[in-house]
Write a protein that holds these residues in place. Sequence first.
Motif, PDB file in Angstrom:
ATOM      1  N   LEU A  69      -6.594   0.345  -1.285  1.00  0.00           N
ATOM      2  CA  LEU A  69      -5.249   0.198  -0.722  1.00  0.00           C
ATOM      3  C   LEU A  69      -4.981   1.309   0.292  1.00  0.00           C
ATOM      4  O   LEU A  69      -4.129   2.170   0.082  1.00  0.00           O
ATOM      5  N   ASN A 107       0.832  -1.209   0.000  1.00  0.00           N
ATOM      6  CA  ASN A 107       0.000   0.000   0.000  1.00  0.00           C
ATOM      7  C   ASN A 107       0.865   1.258   0.000  1.00  0.00           C
ATOM      8  O   ASN A 107       0.606   2.212  -0.738  1.00  0.00           O
ATOM      9  N   GLN A 111      -7.159   4.225  -4.567  1.00  0.00           N
ATOM     10  CA  GLN A 111      -6.220   3.685  -3.586  1.00  0.00           C
ATOM     11  C   GLN A 111      -6.729   3.856  -2.162  1.00  0.00           C
ATOM     12  O   GLN A 111      -6.570   2.968  -1.316  1.00  0.00           O
ATOM     13  N   PHE A 150       2.476   1.939  -3.481  1.00  0.00           N
ATOM     14  CA  PHE A 150       1.601   2.550  -4.479  1.00  0.00           C
ATOM     15  C   PHE A 150       1.368   4.039  -4.186  1.00  0.00           C
ATOM     16  O   PHE A 150       1.261   4.849  -5.104  1.00  0.00           O
ATOM     17  N   PHE A 199      -4.046  -2.371 -10.103  1.00  0.00           N
ATOM     18  CA  PHE A 199      -3.288  -1.138  -9.878  1.00  0.00           C
ATOM     19  C   PHE A 199      -1.970  -1.124 -10.637  1.00  0.00           C
ATOM     20  O   PHE A 199      -1.553  -0.078 -11.142  1.00  0.00           O
TER      21      PHE A 199
END
Length: 206
Positions: A164, A117, A160, A120, A180
């Motif tokens: 995430l 996480n 996200q 990203f 993603f």
Amino acid sequence: MKLTKEEIQFIDTYLKSSDVIYADTRQEMVDHVATGVEQKMEEEALDFYQAFKSYMRVHKKELLKNTKTRWSFSWDAVCQFSIFMVQPYRLLMGIVLFFFFKYIDVNPYFSRNFTINNLFFVLVLSLVLFQVGYFQVYLKKRFYVLEKAGTILTLLYYLQLFFLPFFGKEPVSEYILTVFSFLYLGYLVYFIQVLRSFYRHKYYYL
């Protein structure tokens, strides 16, 4: 009669002073105005400044009417990116990514202090900082197409937050990783193609 570089620069400066702030929008308008001025110079035997004043007197209001002066969230950009991403070889890239994450678990390569996480979020932040830093700080230019593309990064950011979350510690499924990774790799290719289109017109942009 072709205009000189100095005359083309004069048109560019005039449009910039008229609040046409985006370099790519301004370049298209410079091409349009230059063509009209050249025709007037040939057909009416005028010098550049006479032809320019005559042309702008008639066309300035119409020319500047639809000028985009600021960025806003653009679903058009999202649609263009979606069409870009469903090309066959990009879909093939997505399939390859899925099988990669299905058979190779990348979660163990990350710690609880730096998760997938987090990776990203660092990625989206890096892309935003690069775009702002390179164009607005280094080149000191603004590009409407690129700022519209920022819509895609904005949308990815909110996705996200949902799928995430930054402080999420749980392992990420191969499906989420595939989606993603596919979107970010696709955006990177999309962004590079936009950059290449700008450098084909380097005289105007830089």
